[in-house]
Design an enzyme around this catalytic site. Structure first.
Site, short mmCIF file in Angstrom:
data_model
loop_
_atom_site.label_atom_id
_atom_site.label_comp_id
_atom_site.label_asym_id
_atom_site.label_seq_id
_atom_site.Cartn_x
_atom_site.Cartn_y
_atom_site.Cartn_z
N ASN A 179 5.56 9.29 8.80
CA ASN A 179 6.93 9.15 8.35
C ASN A 179 7.89 10.14 9.05
O ASN A 179 7.55 10.68 10.09
CB ASN A 179 7.07 9.20 6.83
CG ASN A 179 8.23 8.32 6.38
OD1 ASN A 179 9.37 8.77 6.38
ND2 ASN A 179 7.98 7.07 6.07
N ARG A 180 9.09 10.33 8.45
CA ARG A 180 10.19 10.94 9.22
C ARG A 180 10.36 12.44 9.02
O ARG A 180 10.09 12.96 7.93
CB ARG A 180 11.52 10.26 8.85
CG ARG A 180 11.58 8.84 9.34
CD ARG A 180 12.81 8.10 8.86
NE ARG A 180 12.82 6.76 9.46
CZ ARG A 180 12.07 5.76 9.00
NH1 ARG A 180 11.28 5.92 7.96
NH2 ARG A 180 12.09 4.60 9.62
N HIS A 198 6.44 9.19 12.57
CA HIS A 198 5.01 8.90 12.80
C HIS A 198 4.38 9.66 13.97
O HIS A 198 3.43 9.16 14.59
CB HIS A 198 4.80 7.40 13.01
CG HIS A 198 5.04 6.55 11.79
ND1 HIS A 198 4.90 7.03 10.51
CD2 HIS A 198 5.38 5.23 11.65
CE1 HIS A 198 5.16 6.05 9.64
NE2 HIS A 198 5.45 4.96 10.31
N HIS A 251 -1.88 3.37 8.70
CA HIS A 251 -0.73 2.46 8.66
C HIS A 251 -1.17 1.00 8.83
O HIS A 251 -0.69 0.29 9.71
CB HIS A 251 0.27 2.86 9.75
CG HIS A 251 1.65 2.34 9.53
ND1 HIS A 251 1.98 1.02 9.70
CD2 HIS A 251 2.78 2.96 9.12
CE1 HIS A 251 3.26 0.86 9.43
NE2 HIS A 251 3.78 2.03 9.08
N TYR A 269 -1.25 -2.90 7.86
CA TYR A 269 -0.39 -3.89 7.20
C TYR A 269 -1.31 -4.84 6.45
O TYR A 269 -2.02 -5.66 7.06
CB TYR A 269 0.38 -4.72 8.22
CG TYR A 269 1.49 -3.98 8.93
CD1 TYR A 269 2.51 -3.38 8.20
CD2 TYR A 269 1.55 -3.93 10.31
CE1 TYR A 269 3.56 -2.72 8.85
CE2 TYR A 269 2.59 -3.29 10.96
CZ TYR A 269 3.59 -2.69 10.23
OH TYR A 269 4.62 -2.06 10.87
N ASP A 283 11.12 0.57 1.60
CA ASP A 283 10.69 1.57 2.59
C ASP A 283 10.88 2.91 1.91
O ASP A 283 11.88 3.59 2.11
CB ASP A 283 11.52 1.44 3.88
CG ASP A 283 10.85 2.16 5.04
OD1 ASP A 283 9.89 2.91 4.78
OD2 ASP A 283 11.30 1.98 6.19
N GLN A 313 3.69 5.91 0.52
CA GLN A 313 4.82 5.25 1.16
C GLN A 313 4.59 3.74 1.09
O GLN A 313 3.51 3.26 1.44
CB GLN A 313 4.91 5.71 2.63
CG GLN A 313 6.07 5.12 3.40
CD GLN A 313 7.42 5.75 3.08
OE1 GLN A 313 7.48 6.83 2.49
NE2 GLN A 313 8.51 5.09 3.44
N GLU A 317 0.83 3.70 2.25
CA GLU A 317 0.32 4.83 3.02
C GLU A 317 0.16 6.06 2.12
O GLU A 317 1.14 6.56 1.57
CB GLU A 317 1.29 5.14 4.17
CG GLU A 317 1.58 3.93 5.03
CD GLU A 317 2.93 4.05 5.74
OE1 GLU A 317 3.13 4.98 6.53
OE2 GLU A 317 3.81 3.22 5.48
C1 BGC Z 1 8.07 3.53 7.70
C2 BGC Z 1 9.10 2.51 8.15
C3 BGC Z 1 8.77 2.07 9.54
C4 BGC Z 1 7.39 1.53 9.57
C5 BGC Z 1 6.98 1.13 10.94
C6 BGC Z 1 6.72 2.90 7.77
O1 BGC Z 1 5.75 3.83 7.43
O2 BGC Z 1 8.31 3.98 6.40
O3 BGC Z 1 10.39 3.06 8.09
O4 BGC Z 1 9.71 1.11 9.99
O5 BGC Z 1 6.49 2.49 9.10
O6 BGC Z 1 5.98 0.22 10.90
#
Ligand code: BGC
Length: 379
Positions: free
Chosen positions: A105-106, A131, A206, A208, A279, A316, A344
């Site tokens: 994350n950020r 990330h 990460h 999906y 998000d 997350q 996450e």
């Molecule tokens: C983030 C999103 C991001 C995504 C990318 C997530 O973990 O929170 O903001 O766009 O990852 O796949």
């Protein structure tokens, strides 16, 4: 006698069909043989005796396939991914299934300070760092060793070293991740990391998930439960304000199991800032330090239930609104909006800039440790 033979013949035929189906979901390991960043890339296949198969590549320590039985016993691949390494390396969405980090994350504007030292990380998600940056763990080729643990379970240990200064991070950082396919159809993810200079550390997986096993059906119908009374609200570029706010009367209230589609279009800041979906970071209700169940995801149509256990303080939730129809997946699935979601297990976003958040700086001499489990069953 003839009837009996016919009966056993039919059973054998049905079994072989199911096996064929299952085999056809399993990707050929040779699809992943290549060299990237001067290192050999491979795909590893881990199976248990109860119908679970995981395929993991050492490119980004990535889960490529995760196959579990649905309520009728049909093998179902519950993660989004691509059929070969070429597609992973040319994909628009670079975060399908890997370990992201050092910091998942950020980090706001890529800036943080440790003691008197100020640091600037790369900006790969304007205006922030996301990330791990351009050369994050997700884009590295990890060293990989398959093994069988003491319980007889198949496991894969992956190791990556991120050098001092990579994407602006201080310290030589060494991380190992062990994926284990357990007898109860769970995949355990155990992380250990060390550094030789204090550095932000918040790795996570990460993947999906789409429990339908195909992106032709979205994640809207999945029922999500999260053990969280609070979340961390953000500004419009998804940086936490620092507040810990109640989920009550927000689309983030999953304290009772709720279909994801129910509030995904609500006129709420949380959905607007998420660009039309979730998000956000849940503040998990955790009373003690160890691993415990924190969330579950259930698809009523095929009965697949995924339960998430972690020792982390945050989760997350990203609902895949950025999936834009351009990438094509393993079974020619289109990567369209909401065709997969990420849950996450991690510390809080931008934690190095918020003294009220759980610490996310790893110090010299310490071991970072995380244990998370995604368990699958049917109901
Ligand atoms: C983030 C999103 C991001 C995504 C990318 C997530 O973990 O929170 O903001 O766009 O990852 O796949």
């Amino acid at each position: 006698m003839k009837k009996l033979l016919l009966f056993f013949g039919l059973i054998a035929f049905c079994c072989s069909c199911t096996n064929e189906k299952k085999e056809s979901l399993i990707l050929d390991e040779s699809n992943f043989e290549t060299t990237y960043r001067d290192k050999a890339v491979h795909l590893y296949t881990l199976k248990n005796e109860n119908g679970m198969v995981a395929q993991i590549t050492n490119y980004g320590a990535r889960i490529v396939s995760l196959i579990v039985p649905d309520k009728s016993g049909k093998p179902t691949d519950v993660v989004w991914g691509y059929k070969n390494i070429k597609d992973y390396l040319s994909a628009g969405d670079i975060y399908s299934g890997p370990i992201v980090g050092r910091f998942g994350n950020r980090i706001a504007k890529g800036k943080f300070s440790i003691g008197d030292d100020d640091y600037q990380l790369t900006i790969n998600n304007e205006p922030n760092h996301l990330h791990g940056g351009f050369d994050g763990l997700y884009d590295q080729v990890w060293e990989a060793k398959p093994f069988v643990n003491e319980q007889g379970e198949k496991a894969l240990k992956l190791i990556c070293v991120s050098p001092d200064g990579e994407d602006g991070y201080p310290g030589n950082f060494k991380i190992s991740v062990v994926y284990t396919i357990k007898k109860d159809n769970s995949i355990a993810i155990d992380y250990v990391a060390k550094t030789d200079k204090p550095t932000p550390c918040n790795p996570t997986n990460h993947s999906y998930f789409n429990l339908h096993g195909t992106s032709s059906k979205t994640i809207d119908s999945h029922i999500l439960w999260v053990k969280a009374d609070n979340y961390t609200p953000t500004d419009s570029v998804l940086i936490p304000t620092g507040e810990i706010a109640t989920v009550e009367n927000t689309p983030a209230d999953f304290r009772e199991p709720t279909a994801i589609g129910k509030h995904i279009n609500d006129d709420h800041e949380l959905i607007r800032f998420g660009s039309g979906g979730y998000d956000m970071n849940f503040v998990l209700n955790k009373k003690r330090k160890g691993i415990e169940i924190v969330a579950s995801l259930y698809e009523p149509e095929n009965g697949i239930l995924m339960e998430i256990f972690t020792d982390q303080p945050g989760l997350q939730f990203y609902s895949g609104q950025g999936m834009n129809g351009k990438d094509i997946g393993k079974r020619d699935d289109v990567h369209h909006k909401y065709s997969g979601l990420a849950l996450e297990t991690q510390g809080f976003p931008d934690a190095p800039n918020h003294s009220n958040f759980p610490n996310a700086i790893l110090n010299v001499g310490e071991n970072y440790e995380q244990s998370s489990i995604y368990r699958f069953r049917v109901k």
